[in-house]
Motif scaffolding. Structure first.
Motif, PDB file in Angstrom:
ATOM      1  N   GLY A  89     -52.750  40.862   9.302  1.00 55.44           N
ATOM      2  CA  GLY A  89     -51.516  40.218   8.841  1.00 55.44           C
ATOM      3  C   GLY A  89     -51.030  39.086   9.719  1.00 55.44           C
ATOM      4  N   THR A  90     -50.642  39.391  10.968  1.00 59.94           N
ATOM      5  CA  THR A  90     -50.129  38.357  11.863  1.00 59.94           C
ATOM      6  C   THR A  90     -50.855  38.355  13.196  1.00 59.94           C
ATOM      7  OG1 THR A  90     -48.407  39.866  12.691  1.00 59.94           O
ATOM      8  CG2 THR A  90     -47.831  38.447  10.832  1.00 59.94           C
ATOM      9  N   GLY A  91     -52.021  38.967  13.262  1.00 56.10           N
ATOM     10  CA  GLY A  91     -52.723  39.014  14.528  1.00 56.10           C
ATOM     11  C   GLY A  91     -54.130  39.515  14.400  1.00 56.10           C
ATOM     12  N   ASN A  92     -54.808  39.555  15.539  1.00 61.43           N
ATOM     13  CA  ASN A  92     -56.198  39.980  15.599  1.00 61.43           C
ATOM     14  C   ASN A  92     -56.309  41.348  16.263  1.00 61.43           C
ATOM     15  OD1 ASN A  92     -56.967  37.434  14.566  1.00 61.43           O
ATOM     16  ND2 ASN A  92     -56.873  36.563  16.616  1.00 61.43           N
ATOM     17  N   TYR A  93     -57.459  41.980  16.088  1.00 58.08           N
ATOM     18  CA  TYR A  93     -57.751  43.263  16.728  1.00 58.08           C
ATOM     19  C   TYR A  93     -58.975  43.043  17.608  1.00 58.08           C
ATOM     20  CZ  TYR A  93     -57.859  48.396  17.075  1.00 58.08           C
ATOM     21  OH  TYR A  93     -57.813  49.685  17.536  1.00 58.08           O
ATOM     22  N   TYR A  94     -58.752  43.032  18.925  1.00 57.92           N
ATOM     23  CA  TYR A  94     -59.821  42.761  19.882  1.00 57.92           C
ATOM     24  C   TYR A  94     -60.342  44.067  20.469  1.00 57.92           C
ATOM     25  CZ  TYR A  94     -58.464  37.843  19.757  1.00 57.92           C
ATOM     26  OH  TYR A  94     -58.195  36.562  19.355  1.00 57.92           O
ATOM     27  N   ILE A  95     -61.664  44.246  20.451  1.00 51.60           N
ATOM     28  CA  ILE A  95     -62.318  45.435  20.976  1.00 51.60           C
ATOM     29  C   ILE A  95     -63.321  44.980  22.027  1.00 51.60           C
ATOM     30  CG2 ILE A  95     -63.749  47.435  20.405  1.00 51.60           C
ATOM     31  CD1 ILE A  95     -62.733  47.053  17.469  1.00 51.60           C
ATOM     32  N   GLY A  96     -63.098  45.425  23.270  1.00 53.75           N
ATOM     33  CA  GLY A  96     -63.999  45.011  24.334  1.00 53.75           C
ATOM     34  C   GLY A  96     -65.363  45.656  24.247  1.00 53.75           C
ATOM     35  N   GLY A  97     -65.416  46.882  23.714  1.00 57.07           N
ATOM     36  CA  GLY A  97     -66.671  47.619  23.603  1.00 57.07           C
ATOM     37  C   GLY A  97     -67.192  47.669  22.182  1.00 57.07           C
TER      38      GLY A  97
END
Length: 202
Positions: free
Chosen positions: A97-105
């Protein structure tokens, strides 16, 4: 490091929404559901804002359950993210919606099957604005239909939708060497698949 578990259990006949946001997990985090038909539970993560986790984060979707996340603000998980379907296909929605989902692994889906929970309708997988840095395989996701848009996955990706439904892939980077997508038909455009000189995307 330990794990903080927030478990939503529903033994009523209603469908309830369990809502989170603006939380920080310094170790591992885990959101769990349990609901028997006709009751249900929908996780609405990021309902009140972004979440962050300095360890690994798990979603355990047991019973008539759905996951909705990535609604408000940028979310971050330093380690791995696992979505456990608990032996059935489930509704999974990263809204973007208004942002991202960052996953380091790694971003992993496990224990999904072609079948939905008894009494539950169609289950869909929507992934928007998800970025996973790990190289492990994601999937196999099983679903009725859905969409993946503006995502990047370094590992192999596997998704099987209903053979009577279409599926949309738009503006993604599937950078694993071997990828598998199956549906009745695709709306697939502006994507990158695979690695140069190795692997097969089907």
């Amino acid at each position: 490091e330990g794990t903080s578990i927030l478990r939503s259990t529903n033994n009523t006949t209603s469908h309830v929404f369990t809502r989170f946001g603006n939380n920080k997990y310094f170790g591992n985090g885990q959101l769990e559901t349990y609901a028997a038909v006709p009751g249900g539970v929908t996780i609405q993560q990021n309902y009140y804002g972004k979440d962050s986790c300095l360890g690994n984060f798990n979603y355990i979707l047991k019973g008539n359950a759905a996951l909705v996340t990535n609604e408000n603000g940028i979310s971050y998980v330093a380690g791995n993210v696992v979505i456990d379907g608990q032996g059935a296909r489930k509704w999974v929605q990263f809204t973007g919606g208004t942002g991202n989902y960052y996953i380091g692994g790694n971003f992993t889906a496990k224990n999904f099957t072609p079948f939905s929970e008894a009494g539950v309708g169609n289950t869909q997988v929507y992934l928007h604005n998800v970025y996973a840095g790990g190289s492990d395989t994601c999937g196999t996701f099983y679903c009725y239909n859905g969409e993946i848009a503006a995502c990047s996955f370094n590992g192999n990706f596997k998704l099987i939708a209903d053979s009577a439904q279409g599926y949309t892939l738009n503006n993604n980077s599937f950078l694993g060497a071997d990828n598998l997508f199956q549906a009745l038909a695709f709306n697939a455009y502006d994507n990158r698949f695979g690695k140069t000189g190795e692997g097969t995307s089907i």
